[in-house]
Design a protein around this motif. Structure first.
Motif, PDB file in Angstrom:
ATOM      1  N   TYR A 120      50.973 -17.126  76.588  1.00 56.16           N
ATOM      2  CA  TYR A 120      51.642 -16.389  75.517  1.00 56.16           C
ATOM      3  C   TYR A 120      51.991 -14.959  75.913  1.00 56.16           C
ATOM      4  N   SER A 123      55.641 -13.863  75.999  1.00 51.55           N
ATOM      5  CA  SER A 123      56.262 -14.060  74.689  1.00 51.55           C
ATOM      6  C   SER A 123      55.843 -12.967  73.715  1.00 51.55           C
ATOM      7  N   VAL A 124      54.562 -12.599  73.759  1.00 48.76           N
ATOM      8  CA  VAL A 124      54.074 -11.517  72.893  1.00 48.76           C
ATOM      9  C   VAL A 124      54.693 -10.191  73.325  1.00 48.76           C
ATOM     10  N   ALA A 129      56.596 -13.630  69.893  1.00 47.67           N
ATOM     11  CA  ALA A 129      55.407 -14.297  69.354  1.00 47.67           C
ATOM     12  C   ALA A 129      54.501 -13.274  68.693  1.00 47.67           C
ATOM     13  N   THR A 133      48.690 -16.015  67.508  1.00 45.26           N
ATOM     14  CA  THR A 133      49.863 -16.719  68.003  1.00 45.26           C
ATOM     15  C   THR A 133      49.764 -18.214  67.720  1.00 45.26           C
ATOM     16  N   GLU A 135      50.778 -22.248  68.062  1.00 46.16           N
ATOM     17  CA  GLU A 135      51.011 -23.028  69.273  1.00 46.16           C
ATOM     18  C   GLU A 135      52.474 -23.368  69.531  1.00 46.16           C
ATOM     19  N   ASP A 136      53.329 -23.213  68.533  1.00 43.01           N
ATOM     20  CA  ASP A 136      54.710 -23.686  68.690  1.00 43.01           C
ATOM     21  C   ASP A 136      55.703 -22.583  69.060  1.00 43.01           C
ATOM     22  N   VAL A 137      55.212 -21.403  69.473  1.00 43.05           N
ATOM     23  CA  VAL A 137      56.141 -20.344  69.860  1.00 43.05           C
ATOM     24  C   VAL A 137      56.737 -20.659  71.232  1.00 43.05           C
ATOM     25  N   LEU A 139      57.555 -20.197  75.090  1.00 42.37           N
ATOM     26  CA  LEU A 139      56.775 -19.592  76.158  1.00 42.37           C
ATOM     27  C   LEU A 139      57.705 -18.993  77.210  1.00 42.37           C
TER      28      LEU A 139
END
Length: 237
Positions: A120, A123-124, A129, A133, A135-137, A139
């Motif tokens: 993650y 993405s963060v 994200a 966070t 699970e479906d964000v 990557l």
């Protein structure tokens, strides 16, 4: 929390109470793998890991037997490893997954792949994200980041498992700690007097018994991705 997973009817062997769960743990001498083996045996499962001859999963290997569930925890990890040999970590972790997929019969066994919260990170950082966070964000992979090679190896591993095996489960571990964990991780390093560079930083630590419990529960839900951690943040200080 105790859980008698041998009687959950999602498993094909639920109608055969005389037969224990047949579980293969790859990476069973590691921190989480060793605890998982102990728990599976305590619950009456036939867990195989340290009983097998040692094999280097970076090269083609074969295990003879039929399994209900295969836990793939073997990997090169750790900050020191990544910083010293990022290309090797990326190469070896992808090879391990591919070699396991090559020899698994794919005839009903569930493959549980151990991933990481680090998938993650980009993405963060890129604002795609939130924290916590889900699970479906999406990557993102950033191979230039200091630990990007390890995260990228796990993102690729997840993709290989999703597309290469019929019954897969992905678990993403978040800061697991407990007895038997070696140096190079936050809690053991702090216990051994390592300096605290950023005491205001926060982490949510997950105790090893809870992580193992969650892993076993997750293994009963093929086709899903699970964060495994704790929602109680504490400061490093």
């Amino acid at each position: 929390m105790s859980h008698d997973f041998m009687h959950v009817c999602e498993w094909p062997y639920c109608c055969k109470p005389d037969r224990p769960l047949r579980a293969l743990v790859l990476g069973g001498k590691g921190f989480i793998g060793r605890a998982l083996c102990e728990r599976l045996r305590a619950d009456g499962a036939f867990a195989v890991s340290e009983d097998l001859p040692e094999v280097d999963l970076r090269y083609p290997a074969r295990f003879h037997g039929t399994w209900d569930v295969v836990y793939l925890l073997a990997a090169r990890l750790g900050v020191d490893n990544v910083e010293a040999d990022a290309a090797g970590v990326l190469r070896d972790n992808i090879r391990i997954v591919q070699n396991v997929l090559d020899w698994l019969p794919n005839k009903g066994e569930t493959l549980v792949f151990a991933s990481t919260s680090e998938v993650y990170a980009s993405s963060v950082a890129g604002g795609l994200a939130p924290i916590p966070t889900p699970e479906d964000v999406p990557l993102l992979a950033d191979p230039i980041a200091p630990r990007g090679a390890y995260a990228l190896s796990k993102i690729v591993g997840e993709a290989l498992v999703r597309h290469g095996h019929a019954r897969w489960v992905i678990v993403r571990y978040h800061n697991v700690y407990g007895p038997g964990q070696g140096r190079g991780f936050v809690v053991p390093d702090l216990i051994h007097g390592a300096p605290v560079h950023n005491p205001s930083a926060t982490r949510a630590f997950c105790y090893i018994d809870d992580a193992v419990e969650a892993t076993i529960l997750a293994s009963q839900h093929p086709g899903e991705v699970f964060n495994i951690g704790n929602d109680e943040e504490v400061s490093i200080g």
